[in-house]
Each structure stands twice: as C-alpha cells, then as structure tokens.
Design a protein around this motif. Structure first.
Motif, PDB file in Angstrom:
ATOM      1  N   MET A   3       0.810  -1.203   0.000  1.00 22.09           N
ATOM      2  CA  MET A   3       0.000   0.000   0.000  1.00 22.09           C
ATOM      3  C   MET A   3       0.851   1.264   0.000  1.00 22.09           C
ATOM      4  O   MET A   3       0.455   2.263  -0.569  1.00 22.09           O
ATOM      5  N   THR A   4       1.988   1.241   0.630  1.00 22.67           N
ATOM      6  CA  THR A   4       2.803   2.452   0.678  1.00 22.67           C
ATOM      7  C   THR A   4       3.461   2.740  -0.662  1.00 22.67           C
ATOM      8  O   THR A   4       3.904   3.850  -0.892  1.00 22.67           O
ATOM      9  N   ASP A   5       3.508   1.743  -1.565  1.00 23.46           N
ATOM     10  CA  ASP A   5       4.109   1.957  -2.872  1.00 23.46           C
ATOM     11  C   ASP A   5       3.245   2.860  -3.751  1.00 23.46           C
ATOM     12  O   ASP A   5       3.753   3.494  -4.670  1.00 23.46           O
ATOM     13  N   ASP A   6       1.949   2.934  -3.488  1.00 22.98           N
ATOM     14  CA  ASP A   6       1.058   3.745  -4.315  1.00 22.98           C
ATOM     15  C   ASP A   6       1.199   5.239  -4.040  1.00 22.98           C
ATOM     16  O   ASP A   6       0.959   6.051  -4.910  1.00 22.98           O
ATOM     17  N   LYS A   7       1.569   5.611  -2.848  1.00 20.03           N
ATOM     18  CA  LYS A   7       1.640   7.030  -2.503  1.00 20.03           C
ATOM     19  C   LYS A   7       2.667   7.798  -3.334  1.00 20.03           C
ATOM     20  O   LYS A   7       2.351   8.859  -3.838  1.00 20.03           O
ATOM     21  N   PRO A   8       3.900   7.296  -3.524  1.00 17.64           N
ATOM     22  CA  PRO A   8       4.821   8.051  -4.387  1.00 17.64           C
ATOM     23  C   PRO A   8       4.325   8.155  -5.823  1.00 17.64           C
ATOM     24  O   PRO A   8       4.509   9.176  -6.465  1.00 17.64           O
ATOM     25  N   ALA A   9       3.666   7.135  -6.321  1.00 15.59           N
ATOM     26  CA  ALA A   9       3.136   7.184  -7.684  1.00 15.59           C
ATOM     27  C   ALA A   9       2.044   8.245  -7.791  1.00 15.59           C
ATOM     28  O   ALA A   9       1.983   8.992  -8.760  1.00 15.59           O
ATOM     29  N   GLU A  44       3.757  11.626  -7.720  1.00 14.61           N
ATOM     30  CA  GLU A  44       4.349  11.957  -9.008  1.00 14.61           C
ATOM     31  C   GLU A  44       3.275  12.335 -10.025  1.00 14.61           C
ATOM     32  O   GLU A  44       3.446  13.258 -10.809  1.00 14.61           O
ATOM     33  N   ALA A  45       2.169  11.604 -10.019  1.00 20.63           N
ATOM     34  CA  ALA A  45       1.072  11.915 -10.937  1.00 20.63           C
ATOM     35  C   ALA A  45       0.486  13.290 -10.620  1.00 20.63           C
ATOM     36  O   ALA A  45       0.175  14.056 -11.528  1.00 20.63           O
ATOM     37  N   ALA A  46       0.362  13.601  -9.347  1.00 20.20           N
ATOM     38  CA  ALA A  46      -0.176  14.901  -8.952  1.00 20.20           C
ATOM     39  C   ALA A  46       0.780  16.023  -9.365  1.00 20.20           C
ATOM     40  O   ALA A  46       0.348  17.072  -9.835  1.00 20.20           O
ATOM     41  N   LYS A  47       2.091  15.779  -9.204  1.00 21.09           N
ATOM     42  CA  LYS A  47       3.073  16.785  -9.617  1.00 21.09           C
ATOM     43  C   LYS A  47       3.010  17.014 -11.120  1.00 21.09           C
ATOM     44  O   LYS A  47       3.066  18.150 -11.588  1.00 21.09           O
ATOM     45  N   GLN A  48       2.899  15.940 -11.876  1.00 23.39           N
ATOM     46  CA  GLN A  48       2.831  16.068 -13.331  1.00 23.39           C
ATOM     47  C   GLN A  48       1.555  16.788 -13.755  1.00 23.39           C
ATOM     48  O   GLN A  48       1.574  17.624 -14.654  1.00 23.39           O
TER      49      GLN A  48
END
Length: 52
Positions: free
Chosen positions: A1-7, A10-14
């Motif tokens: 579950m913690t792997d989804d937060k950086p993705a 990154e999507a939010a930053k993009q």
C-alpha cells in the motif's frame, strides 16, 4: 500500500505541471493576440490620420 503514494504524488506533480503549462500558454496566446490587435489598430489609426 505504501508503494502507491509516491506514484500518486508523481502523478499529482505532473498534473500540476501540465496545468501550469496550459495556463502559461493561454496567457501568452491571449497576450500575443491583444498585442497583434493593438498593432493592427495602430496601423488603421495612422493610416486614417495620414496626410493625403
């Protein structure tokens, strides 16, 4: 579950970067259009007041 937060981060930053790009492009298009229209207006004004 913690792997989804950086993705997601990154999507939010993009997404924010793309939104800034669209806003900046729209600003320059609007500014450029007004600048061109002002130049055309100036040409008509000068042509109308030219000594004939």
């Amino acid at each position: 579950m913690t792997d989804d937060k950086p993705a997601q981060s990154e999507a939010a930053k993009q997404e924010r970067w793309l939104a800034k790009g669209v806003a900046l492009r729209a600003f320059f298009y609007i500014f450029g259009t007004h600048l061109f229209a002002g130049f055309v207006y100036l040409l008509f004004y000068l042509g109308q007041h030219a000594q004939k």
